[in-house]
Design a protein around this motif. Structure first.
Motif, PDB file in Angstrom:
ATOM      1  N   VAL A  92       0.835  -1.199   0.000  1.00  0.00           N
ATOM      2  CA  VAL A  92       0.000   0.000   0.000  1.00  0.00           C
ATOM      3  C   VAL A  92       0.869   1.248   0.000  1.00  0.00           C
ATOM      4  O   VAL A  92       0.651   2.192  -0.763  1.00  0.00           O
ATOM      5  N   HIS A  93       1.869   1.274   0.844  1.00  0.00           N
ATOM      6  CA  HIS A  93       2.771   2.424   0.929  1.00  0.00           C
ATOM      7  C   HIS A  93       3.419   2.712  -0.421  1.00  0.00           C
ATOM      8  O   HIS A  93       3.436   3.859  -0.889  1.00  0.00           O
ATOM      9  N   ASP A  94       3.922   1.681  -1.069  1.00  0.00           N
ATOM     10  CA  ASP A  94       4.625   1.885  -2.332  1.00  0.00           C
ATOM     11  C   ASP A  94       3.667   2.268  -3.459  1.00  0.00           C
ATOM     12  O   ASP A  94       4.042   3.028  -4.359  1.00  0.00           O
ATOM     13  N   ASN A  95       2.440   1.767  -3.419  1.00  0.00           N
ATOM     14  CA  ASN A  95       1.448   2.186  -4.410  1.00  0.00           C
ATOM     15  C   ASN A  95       1.168   3.671  -4.293  1.00  0.00           C
ATOM     16  O   ASN A  95       1.099   4.389  -5.293  1.00  0.00           O
ATOM     17  N   VAL A  96       1.005   4.135  -3.067  1.00  0.00           N
ATOM     18  CA  VAL A  96       0.710   5.552  -2.853  1.00  0.00           C
ATOM     19  C   VAL A  96       1.918   6.415  -3.206  1.00  0.00           C
ATOM     20  O   VAL A  96       1.779   7.529  -3.730  1.00  0.00           O
ATOM     21  N   ALA A  97       3.112   5.888  -2.972  1.00  0.00           N
ATOM     22  CA  ALA A  97       4.332   6.657  -3.233  1.00  0.00           C
ATOM     23  C   ALA A  97       4.698   6.697  -4.716  1.00  0.00           C
ATOM     24  O   ALA A  97       5.540   7.514  -5.112  1.00  0.00           O
ATOM     25  N   TYR A  98       4.066   5.860  -5.527  1.00  0.00           N
ATOM     26  CA  TYR A  98       4.497   5.707  -6.916  1.00  0.00           C
ATOM     27  C   TYR A  98       4.490   7.033  -7.683  1.00  0.00           C
ATOM     28  O   TYR A  98       5.472   7.408  -8.337  1.00  0.00           O
ATOM     29  N   GLY A  99       3.396   7.776  -7.593  1.00  0.00           N
ATOM     30  CA  GLY A  99       3.303   9.042  -8.310  1.00  0.00           C
ATOM     31  C   GLY A  99       4.328  10.060  -7.836  1.00  0.00           C
ATOM     32  O   GLY A  99       4.881  10.829  -8.630  1.00  0.00           O
ATOM     33  N   GLN A 108      12.352  12.230   2.301  1.00  0.00           N
ATOM     34  CA  GLN A 108      11.684  12.717   3.513  1.00  0.00           C
ATOM     35  C   GLN A 108      10.314  13.287   3.202  1.00  0.00           C
ATOM     36  O   GLN A 108       9.328  12.998   3.896  1.00  0.00           O
ATOM     37  N   ASP A 109      10.235  14.093   2.158  1.00  0.00           N
ATOM     38  CA  ASP A 109       8.934  14.649   1.751  1.00  0.00           C
ATOM     39  C   ASP A 109       7.993  13.535   1.314  1.00  0.00           C
ATOM     40  O   ASP A 109       6.791  13.576   1.604  1.00  0.00           O
ATOM     41  N   MET A 110       8.544  12.542   0.620  1.00  0.00           N
ATOM     42  CA  MET A 110       7.710  11.449   0.147  1.00  0.00           C
ATOM     43  C   MET A 110       7.073  10.695   1.309  1.00  0.00           C
ATOM     44  O   MET A 110       5.869  10.401   1.297  1.00  0.00           O
ATOM     45  N   ALA A 111       7.869  10.388   2.325  1.00  0.00           N
ATOM     46  CA  ALA A 111       7.339   9.661   3.484  1.00  0.00           C
ATOM     47  C   ALA A 111       6.233  10.453   4.162  1.00  0.00           C
ATOM     48  O   ALA A 111       5.196   9.900   4.560  1.00  0.00           O
ATOM     49  N   ARG A 112       6.442  11.752   4.307  1.00  0.00           N
ATOM     50  CA  ARG A 112       5.433  12.605   4.950  1.00  0.00           C
ATOM     51  C   ARG A 112       4.157  12.666   4.121  1.00  0.00           C
ATOM     52  O   ARG A 112       3.045  12.547   4.659  1.00  0.00           O
ATOM     53  N   LEU A 113       4.292  12.839   2.813  1.00  0.00           N
ATOM     54  CA  LEU A 113       3.120  12.961   1.939  1.00  0.00           C
ATOM     55  C   LEU A 113       2.336  11.654   1.865  1.00  0.00           C
ATOM     56  O   LEU A 113       1.099  11.654   1.838  1.00  0.00           O
ATOM     57  N   VAL A 114       3.049  10.533   1.845  1.00  0.00           N
ATOM     58  CA  VAL A 114       2.368   9.230   1.820  1.00  0.00           C
ATOM     59  C   VAL A 114       1.589   9.031   3.112  1.00  0.00           C
ATOM     60  O   VAL A 114       0.417   8.614   3.103  1.00  0.00           O
ATOM     61  N   ALA A 127      -0.396   0.098   5.668  1.00  0.00           N
ATOM     62  CA  ALA A 127       0.655   0.549   4.749  1.00  0.00           C
ATOM     63  C   ALA A 127       1.530  -0.579   4.221  1.00  0.00           C
ATOM     64  O   ALA A 127       2.026  -0.506   3.091  1.00  0.00           O
ATOM     65  N   HIS A 128       1.722  -1.650   4.992  1.00  0.00           N
ATOM     66  CA  HIS A 128       2.639  -2.710   4.574  1.00  0.00           C
ATOM     67  C   HIS A 128       1.909  -3.932   3.999  1.00  0.00           C
ATOM     68  O   HIS A 128       2.542  -4.960   3.734  1.00  0.00           O
ATOM     69  N   ARG A 129       0.619  -3.805   3.798  1.00  0.00           N
ATOM     70  CA  ARG A 129      -0.123  -4.894   3.158  1.00  0.00           C
ATOM     71  C   ARG A 129      -0.076  -4.747   1.632  1.00  0.00           C
ATOM     72  O   ARG A 129       0.225  -3.682   1.099  1.00  0.00           O
ATOM     73  N   TYR A 130      -0.450  -5.844   0.966  1.00  0.00           N
ATOM     74  CA  TYR A 130      -0.525  -5.850  -0.490  1.00  0.00           C
ATOM     75  C   TYR A 130      -1.999  -5.772  -0.908  1.00  0.00           C
ATOM     76  O   TYR A 130      -2.904  -6.130  -0.134  1.00  0.00           O
ATOM     77  N   PRO A 131      -2.271  -5.295  -2.133  1.00  0.00           N
ATOM     78  CA  PRO A 131      -3.669  -5.137  -2.577  1.00  0.00           C
ATOM     79  C   PRO A 131      -4.525  -6.389  -2.407  1.00  0.00           C
ATOM     80  O   PRO A 131      -5.706  -6.289  -2.052  1.00  0.00           O
ATOM     81  N   LYS A 132      -3.942  -7.580  -2.624  1.00  0.00           N
ATOM     82  CA  LYS A 132      -4.731  -8.814  -2.520  1.00  0.00           C
ATOM     83  C   LYS A 132      -5.200  -9.070  -1.085  1.00  0.00           C
ATOM     84  O   LYS A 132      -6.104  -9.890  -0.855  1.00  0.00           O
ATOM     85  N   ALA A 145      -5.895   7.615  -2.141  1.00  0.00           N
ATOM     86  CA  ALA A 145      -4.712   8.149  -1.471  1.00  0.00           C
ATOM     87  C   ALA A 145      -3.572   8.363  -2.454  1.00  0.00           C
ATOM     88  O   ALA A 145      -2.840   9.358  -2.364  1.00  0.00           O
ATOM     89  N   ARG A 146      -3.384   7.449  -3.388  1.00  0.00           N
ATOM     90  CA  ARG A 146      -2.325   7.600  -4.392  1.00  0.00           C
ATOM     91  C   ARG A 146      -2.524   8.880  -5.194  1.00  0.00           C
ATOM     92  O   ARG A 146      -1.566   9.574  -5.535  1.00  0.00           O
TER      93      ARG A 146
END
Length: 351
Positions: A92-99, A108-114, A127-132, A145-146
């Motif tokens: 979940v975290h990485d999906n939101v951070a992708y853009g 640092q900004d990325m972590a805060r914005l996510v 945040a650490h789960r997968y979509p499935k 959120a993304r």
């Protein structure tokens, strides 16, 4: 200045008009819904705003600047799809951070914005789960959120709740509305669900046959539809076909029905329609009604009862009339009844 504006924007595929030349103005910070049946042009318009479909005519302006042929990434627009479009191999975290990563945002900004985006949709603990590992509603929250993470000033949503069940869909409608108010961004939302549009929108752009049929607030479209199509598509409607014989009188078959004088006087000669919403109709004794008929069906809806009344032949080319009444009344199939309403709650439609 409008946040977004189209001037004659059009799309044609061969001999088929997917969108006729369209003028639309969207105000900054408003929630505008593009509503209409399949094939009405609403998704085509949304995709041209996003830059995913090239127009065959007209112009698109964002913040007063010509963006007709600007690449999607340079429009300052975020998009949420019906299919969620989450990466299954990312958390979940990485999906939101992708853009944000694609925009080369610092770590640092990325972590805060996510974290802020996940807090908005109440998904930080996932945040650490997968979509499935998520439900449909949770996946939709991640998709939102993304989009929110990089704070686009215009957010496009293409039937994002279409895959959800009714209860979850209603919950997410309120959540998206809340998020819109928190963000202050301009939302353009596509749906074919009239209740969804009425619940969520500041304004509704009703589309039909590749063009705009009517634009207005939910109250304006419900109470003051401009056409038979608008009256029939927004909410339940009783529509009688007939003609105005004189100011203040509407003839439907053998029935002469009074209408608001100002509407009767303003209508042109020839065929018109009379709109009466079911909640305005009262069941009476037959001799007291403006129309008479026989109850053909009674539908229990929990807090109210919907009554379908079969009309005699020639009553405005309408076979049934819909009324609503409280549970304390017990109408029965086969009863003869009259139908009555306050004149101010009917509306003459000129087309």
């Amino acid at each position: 200045m409008f946040k977004l504006e189209t001037a004659g924007l059009a799309k044609r595929y061969g001999e088929t008009d997917a969108l006729l030349p369209t003028d639309l103005q969207v105000r900054a910070g408003e929630f505008l819904t593009l509503l209409g049946p399949s094939g009405s042009g609403k998704t085509t318009l949304l995709m041209m705003i996003a830059g995913l479909v090239a127009p065959t005519g007209g112009q698109l302006f964002i913040d007063g600047k010509d963006a007709t042929y600007a690449p999607p990434g340079q429009r300052g627009i975020g998009m949420v799809f019906q299919s969620y479009a989450l990466f299954p191999h990312m958390t979940v975290h990485d999906n939101v951070a992708y853009g944000l990563r694609m925009r080369r945002t610092g770590s640092q900004d990325m972590a805060r914005l996510v974290d802020n985006a996940l807090d908005m949709v109440k998904m930080r603990e996932y945040a650490h789960r997968y979509p499935k590992e998520l439900s449909g509603g949770q996946q939709q929250r991640v998709a939102l959120a993304r989009c929110f993470a990089y704070s686009p000033s215009v957010i496009l949503l293409d039937e994002p709740l279409g895959a959800l069940d009714k209860k979850l869909r209603e919950h997410m409608q309120l959540e998206i509305r809340r998020l819109h108010q928190e963000l202050g961004a301009t939302f353009i939302y596509v749906t074919h669900d009239q209740e969804e549009a009425l619940t969520m929108s500041d304004r509704i752009c009703l589309m039909n046959h590749a063009r705009i049929e009517q634009i207005g607030t939910p109250v304006e479209l419900y109470d003051e539809p401009a056409t038979r199509f608008a009256a029939g598509f927004i909410g339940q409607s009783n529509l009688l076909a007939g003609a105005l014989e004189q100011a203040g009188s509407f003839r439907a078959g053998q029935h002469l029905i009074p209408v608001p004088a100002e509407q009767g006087a303003a209508a042109p000669e020839g065929a018109v329609s009379l709109l009466v919403r079911p909640e305005a109709v009262e069941l009476t004794a037959p001799e007291q009604g403006l129309l008479q008929g026989e109850i053909s069906e009674v539908v229990f809806l929990g807090n109210e009862v919907r009554v379908l009344v079969a009309l005699p032949e020639g009553a405005g080319h309408t076979e049934t009339f819909i009324a609503r009444c409280g549970r304390e009344r017990q109408p029965r199939v086969g009863d003869r009844v009259g139908l009555r309403w306050e004149l101010a709650r009917s509306r003459v439609l000129h087309c």
